[in-house]
Design an enzyme around this catalytic site. Structure first.
Site, PDB file in Angstrom:
ATOM      1  N   LYS A 176       0.829  -1.204   0.000  1.00  9.07           N
ATOM      2  CA  LYS A 176       0.000   0.000   0.000  1.00  9.07           C
ATOM      3  C   LYS A 176       0.866   1.257   0.000  1.00  9.07           C
ATOM      4  O   LYS A 176       0.532   2.261  -0.648  1.00  9.07           O
ATOM      5  CB  LYS A 176      -0.947   0.009   1.200  1.00  9.07           C
ATOM      6  CG  LYS A 176      -1.865   1.238   1.276  1.00  9.07           C
ATOM      7  CD  LYS A 176      -2.748   1.381   0.057  1.00  9.07           C
ATOM      8  CE  LYS A 176      -3.563   2.676   0.056  1.00  9.07           C
ATOM      9  NZ  LYS A 176      -4.696   2.671   1.000  1.00  9.07           N
ATOM     10  N   LYS A 245      -1.144  12.237   5.016  1.00  7.55           N
ATOM     11  CA  LYS A 245      -0.651  11.271   5.999  1.00  7.55           C
ATOM     12  C   LYS A 245       0.051  10.111   5.312  1.00  7.55           C
ATOM     13  O   LYS A 245       1.123   9.661   5.732  1.00  7.55           O
ATOM     14  CB  LYS A 245      -1.819  10.783   6.852  1.00  7.55           C
ATOM     15  CG  LYS A 245      -1.462   9.822   7.982  1.00  7.55           C
ATOM     16  CD  LYS A 245      -1.556   8.364   7.596  1.00  7.55           C
ATOM     17  CE  LYS A 245      -2.970   7.933   7.267  1.00  7.55           C
ATOM     18  NZ  LYS A 245      -3.043   6.464   6.962  1.00  7.55           N
TER      19      LYS A 245
END
Length: 295
Positions: A176, A245
């Protein structure tokens, strides 16, 4: 089990969690839900879910607990904090964490959960956005034990068009991070090529059709670029703070490996410039505004 099917829980009813829960309910799964902000729970109950008072209660009522929360600290709190999943865990149960979190820390928490409670852990971050979540066409990159993968596969079949086992716990999160490196840099690239197209005087709206089928083609050109070109940011499909983030997590991971990736670093700085406090909850496609200000 109910009717031979595992009982499901879902923790974290944000943009993605809401759509995934609705998808599961429509596909006939029994789902028990919890969310930190309680106002998100009643719409899920109206759709057929059962409300729980805590993550522990979700775990106690479920064979497989799915979770999608904001960051690593939220993952830890939901699993091992007061009223956390660990309190309702038992051997044979499995946690499927769809959050985007730290690979190494994920592996550590997975070992702890299994050692202390016997509950398995599959790290399964997702890609594709809210539309894919609702349609069951997400991409899911997963890490965990093969037996756990087999157990959760029927659930993933209703949520994902592409569910890939990448290795042990933490491997899904590593994949990811690589995904977010591609996405984060390409959000900046799409904004810059749109600024270039508009400044050049061509019909910028026709560029995706013009480039379709060539080496520059892809889902970001065909889906993200048109939204940027139309300045179509409401309602948000995601939040800019979330992508920020994620790209910071990529930067930290890259540094930990001792790599120098200048393109990734430059993209992170562009997201830093865009995500001011007033932009935290806007769609990340609005990064084009950085270039609108220069007109």
């Amino acid at each position: 089990m109910t009717g031979g099917r595992p009982r499901l829980g879902y923790i974290g009813l944000g943009l993605m969690g809401t759509e995934m829960t609705l998808r599961l309910l429509e596909r006939g799964w029994q789902v028990t839900v919890w969310n930190l902000e309680p106002e998100r729970v009643p719409p899920m109950v109206a759709a057929g879910a059962v409300a729980a008072a805590s993550p522990a209660e979700v775990a106690g009522a479920s064979d497989i607990v799915l979770m999608c929360v904001l960051h690593m600290a939220a993952v830890e709190a939901c699993v091992f904090g007061p009223g956390g999943i660990a309190e309702g865990a038992a051997p044979g149960k499995i946690l499927v964490d769809h959050s985007t979190a730290h690979p190494g820390r994920t592996a550590e928490l997975a070992r702890r959960l299994r050692d202390e409670t016997g509950m398995g852990w599959v790290d399964a971050p997702v890609s594709g956005g809210t539309v894919a979540a609702r349609e069951g066409s997400m991409t899911v990159m997963a890490g965990g034990a093969a037996a756990d993968m087999a157990t959760v596969a029927p659930v993933m079949a209703d949520l994902a068009a592409n569910f890939t086992h990448m290795g042990p716990c933490g491997a899904g999160q590593t994949a990811k991070l690589i995904n977010q490196a591609i996405v984060g840099t390409n959000y900046v690239l799409m904004a810059e090529v749109l600024a270039l197209a508009e400044a050049s005087g061509i019909d910028a709206a026709r560029l995706p059709q013009c480039l379709k089928g060539g080496h520059a083609d892809g889902t970001l050109l065909q889906q993200l670029y048109p939204r940027m070109q139309a300045r179509d940011f409401d309602p948000p499909r995601a939040y800019a703070r979330q992508l920020l983030k994620d790209v910071h997590a990529v930067e930290e991971f890259v540094a930990g490996l001792g790599l120098d990736l200048p393109l990734v670093t430059a993209a992170v700085r562009r997201h830093d410039a865009h995500v001011t406090p007033e932009n935290a909850m806007v769609d990340p496609a609005s990064i084009i505004r950085l270039y609108d200000k220069k007109k």
